[in-house]
Enzyme design. Structure first.
Site, PDB file in Angstrom:
ATOM      1  N   GLY A  11       0.647  -1.390   0.248  1.00  0.00           N
ATOM      2  CA  GLY A  11       0.161  -0.146  -0.181  1.00  0.00           C
ATOM      3  C   GLY A  11       1.513   1.465  -0.043  1.00  0.00           C
ATOM      4  O   GLY A  11       0.802   2.118  -0.937  1.00  0.00           O
ATOM      5  N   ASP A  70       7.044   7.060   8.201  1.00  0.00           N
ATOM      6  CA  ASP A  70       6.420   5.985   9.589  1.00  0.00           C
ATOM      7  C   ASP A  70       5.587   6.445  10.497  1.00  0.00           C
ATOM      8  O   ASP A  70       5.771   8.198   9.761  1.00  0.00           O
ATOM      9  CB  ASP A  70       7.973   5.737  10.755  1.00  0.00           C
ATOM     10  N   SER A  71       4.652   6.575  10.257  1.00  0.00           N
ATOM     11  CA  SER A  71       3.763   6.653  10.290  1.00  0.00           C
ATOM     12  C   SER A  71       2.591   6.376  11.112  1.00  0.00           C
ATOM     13  O   SER A  71       2.117   5.260  11.020  1.00  0.00           O
ATOM     14  CB  SER A  71       2.728   6.949   9.269  1.00  0.00           C
ATOM     15  N   PHE A 152      -5.966   1.819   2.498  1.00  0.00           N
ATOM     16  CA  PHE A 152      -5.681   0.027   3.384  1.00  0.00           C
ATOM     17  C   PHE A 152      -5.032   0.739   4.907  1.00  0.00           C
ATOM     18  O   PHE A 152      -5.919   1.828   5.498  1.00  0.00           O
ATOM     19  CB  PHE A 152      -3.732  -0.113   3.173  1.00  0.00           C
ATOM     20  N   GLY A 153      -4.992  -0.404   5.918  1.00  0.00           N
ATOM     21  CA  GLY A 153      -4.978   0.611   7.301  1.00  0.00           C
ATOM     22  C   GLY A 153      -6.177   0.748   7.732  1.00  0.00           C
ATOM     23  O   GLY A 153      -7.270  -0.088   7.922  1.00  0.00           O
ATOM     24  N   TYR A 154      -5.949   2.207   8.191  1.00  0.00           N
ATOM     25  CA  TYR A 154      -7.464   2.640   9.248  1.00  0.00           C
ATOM     26  C   TYR A 154      -7.978   3.212   8.107  1.00  0.00           C
ATOM     27  O   TYR A 154      -9.027   3.931   9.132  1.00  0.00           O
ATOM     28  CB  TYR A 154      -6.696   3.642  11.107  1.00  0.00           C
ATOM     29  N   ASP A 155      -8.011   3.879   6.777  1.00  0.00           N
ATOM     30  CA  ASP A 155      -8.826   4.297   6.032  1.00  0.00           C
ATOM     31  C   ASP A 155     -10.048   4.311   6.211  1.00  0.00           C
ATOM     32  O   ASP A 155     -10.664   5.245   5.574  1.00  0.00           O
ATOM     33  CB  ASP A 155      -7.792   3.585   4.408  1.00  0.00           C
ATOM     34  N   HIS A 180      -1.583  12.857   4.918  1.00  0.00           N
ATOM     35  CA  HIS A 180      -0.580  13.156   5.538  1.00  0.00           C
ATOM     36  C   HIS A 180       0.873  12.864   4.593  1.00  0.00           C
ATOM     37  O   HIS A 180       1.087  13.115   4.890  1.00  0.00           O
ATOM     38  CB  HIS A 180      -0.464  12.193   6.725  1.00  0.00           C
ATOM     39  N   ARG A 181       0.840  11.529   3.982  1.00  0.00           N
ATOM     40  CA  ARG A 181       2.152  11.213   3.992  1.00  0.00           C
ATOM     41  C   ARG A 181       2.176  11.681   2.546  1.00  0.00           C
ATOM     42  O   ARG A 181       4.137  12.143   2.131  1.00  0.00           O
ATOM     43  CB  ARG A 181       1.774   9.153   3.084  1.00  0.00           C
TER      44      ARG A 181
END
Length: 200
Positions: A11, A70-71, A152-155, A180-181
């Protein structure tokens, strides 16, 4: 310019390649065997630098430029959790869904259906001559009912400020301007161009 990403997260690789369309971007795991990196920093910046340094050293190529990210997400109602532990919130081998549902359950335990939250991204750049770090943020709310399959993740549970849809429901182009990225990577681009001018 060839950039090596200190990640094998598909991702993240896809998102970074999408933003750096004009650069040659490759995941380090496409060059060498992936290896475990102990992220024992206390901040996003420290962990990003740890990853970038580890991959730079492992590649044994002084001319390479390594970037690492790192996020994570910090939820106000949970005292800032999961923060730097976002990728392993539900355990070391937890999946994205495991982490997401642990966060959902934590909110529900407090009798909440939403909370203010924000994402942080720290990008580290490591070259033979220097190290840099850049940050980006995205603010909004988390909800307890996941929506959308994009991302992906908490999206699927994060709604950015000014929007009604979750990141899981928004298209890639919209997310590219919000995330943020993306914010951190856009600033990183300026640093990378400066580096390339001094190394050519």
């Amino acid at each position: 310019m060839k950039l090596v990403l200190a990640t094998s997260n598909k991702g993240k690789v896809r998102e970074i390649k999408h933003i750096y369309e004009d650069m040659d971007v490759v995941a380090y795991s496409d060059i060498i065997e992936p290896f475990e990196i102990e992220e024992n920093g206390s901040t996003f910046k420290e962990n990003a630098l740890i990853k970038a340094r580890a991959v730079f050293e492992a590649l044994h190529d002084k001319d390479v430029i390594v970037i690492a990210d790192d996020s994570g997400i910090s939820v106000d109602a949970l005292g800032g959790e999961p923060g730097i532990y976002s990728a392993r919130y539900a355990g070391v081998d937890a999946s994205d869904k495991d982490n997401l549902y642990k966060l959902v359950d934590a909110l529900k335990e407090k009798g909440l259906t939403s909370s203010k939250a924000h994402y942080t991204a720290a990008i580290a750049i490591v070259t033979k001559d220097a190290e840099f770090s850049i940050h980006g943020w995205m603010y909004g709310d988390v909800i307890t009912e996941p929506r959308g399959e994009n991302g992906f993740g908490y999206d699927p549970i994060f709604i950015p400020e000014g929007y009604k849809k979750t990141l899981g429901e928004l298209d890639d182009e919209t997310k590219k301007g919000l995330s943020h990225r993306s914010q951190a990577l856009k600033h990183t681009k300026s640093v990378l161009r400066s580096i390339s001018k001094h190394t050519i």
